[in-house]
Design a protein around this motif. Structure first.
Motif, PDB file in Angstrom:
ATOM      1  N   GLU A   1      40.357  28.365  86.819  1.00 12.89           N
ATOM      2  CA  GLU A   1      39.571  28.954  85.799  1.00 12.89           C
ATOM      3  C   GLU A   1      39.949  30.625  85.847  1.00 12.89           C
ATOM      4  O   GLU A   1      39.466  31.232  86.800  1.00 12.89           O
ATOM      5  CB  GLU A   1      37.996  28.846  85.881  1.00 12.89           C
TER       6      GLU A   1
ATOM      7  N   HIS B   1      37.475  33.630  79.930  1.00 13.27           N
ATOM      8  CA  HIS B   1      37.619  32.599  81.075  1.00 13.27           C
ATOM      9  C   HIS B   1      38.802  31.514  80.242  1.00 13.27           C
ATOM     10  O   HIS B   1      38.441  31.032  79.241  1.00 13.27           O
ATOM     11  CB  HIS B   1      36.475  31.737  81.355  1.00 13.27           C
TER      12      HIS B   1
ATOM     13  N   HIS C   1      35.185  27.819  77.563  1.00 11.48           N
ATOM     14  CA  HIS C   1      33.519  27.503  77.114  1.00 11.48           C
ATOM     15  C   HIS C   1      33.350  28.319  75.746  1.00 11.48           C
ATOM     16  O   HIS C   1      32.861  29.268  76.023  1.00 11.48           O
ATOM     17  CB  HIS C   1      32.532  27.368  78.296  1.00 11.48           C
TER      18      HIS C   1
ATOM     19  N   ASP D   1      31.631  22.113  83.768  1.00 17.38           N
ATOM     20  CA  ASP D   1      31.639  23.480  84.290  1.00 17.38           C
ATOM     21  C   ASP D   1      30.501  23.194  85.569  1.00 17.38           C
ATOM     22  O   ASP D   1      29.791  24.204  85.754  1.00 17.38           O
ATOM     23  CB  ASP D   1      31.291  24.265  83.351  1.00 17.38           C
TER      24      ASP D   1
HETATM   25 ZN   LIG Z   1      33.677  30.192  82.843  1.00 14.80          ZN
END
Ligand SMILES: [Zn+2]
Ligand SMILES: [Zn+2]
Length: 245
Positions: free
Chosen positions: A69, A77, A155, A207
């Protein structure tokens, strides 16, 4: 082709925010419990713990994809994935070199634990992995391509560290085929808020930073084999490949 159930966004004990309970054995037990076929350990800005999770996955015939990531200069991210371990490690080194030279504060952020082949602690990463790379979003995207990888925003429904949160919109360039969403994302609500996201393939993942969250978010891929190349093709629906998120 067949369906594979995947959780492509999981943090190991290397991430300062990753719980110490995220050992290779514990993560794999949880993945098996939830019938996951493909997973990726995507720590912040480093792949130092990839090998130990990969080896453990092989014992259980699980597909462990190499991932990371990336936190860009804009605090966005991106999840980046690689089929070739050589390419992945070279990317990881370049990414590490691009991080600001700031030391981790274990008391505040938590330890950055490096594991050996038998799950034992062999050291602690001292550079703060939670910081941003000096690469901009464009530069990070180009770097991933340079090392033959595939990437997408991690995300987009999250209130922080997403492109929308940081820039207010997703720019035309770089051109992402997919966007990541969190386990809790209600897709209908996301599309109501941002109708243009209908143009993207969605990839849901957990996540997970704590063991109970592993596999809480997942995506099913109808592909030939559990590789990054196949997942990438599925994002564009090439030759009958499909995605359910
Ligand atoms: Zn993240
Ligand atoms: Zn994450």
């Amino acid at each position: 082709m067949k369906w594979y159930k995947a959780d492509l966004h999981i943090h190991s004990v290397l991430s300062p925010c990753g719980d110490l309970g995220m050992s290779p054995q514990a993560v794999i037990d949880k993945l098996i419990e939830h019938k996951i076929d493909i997973f990726a350990i995507t720590d912040h800005n480093s792949m130092l713990n990839f090998s130990t999770y990969y080896k453990k996955a092989q014992e259980y015939n699980l597909s462990c994809i190499m991932g990371v990531e990336v936190q860009t200069q804009e605090e966005i991210h991106l999840l980046a994935f690689f089929d070739s371990h050589e390419d992945g490690f070279a990317f990881s080194q370049a990414l590490y070199d691009s991080l600001l030279p700031i030391a981790n504060d274990p008391d505040f952020f938590g330890d950055q634990v490096i594991l050996g082949d038998n799950d034992e602690i062999i050291g602690f990463e001292e550079k703060a992995l939670i910081n941003s790379s000096m690469w901009t979003l464009d530069e990070a995207y180009e770097k991933v391509l340079e090392f033959n990888g595939f990437c997408y925003p991690a995300h987009e429904d999250a209130l922080s560290f997403s492109i929308i949160a940081q820039l207010g919109f997703i720019p035309q360039e770089p051109k992402f085929q997919a966007i990541g969403i969190t386990a809790k994302c209600i897709i209908e609500n996301l599309f109501t808020k941002y109708p243009y996201l209908k143009n993207y393939t969605l990839i849901r993942s957990s996540d997970a930073h704590y063991i109970q969250d592993v596999a809480s978010g997942f995506t099913k891929f109808f592909i030939n084999e559990p590789t990054v190349a196949e997942i990438k093709k599925a994002c564009s629906g090439i030759d009958g490949r499909m995605i359910l998120s």
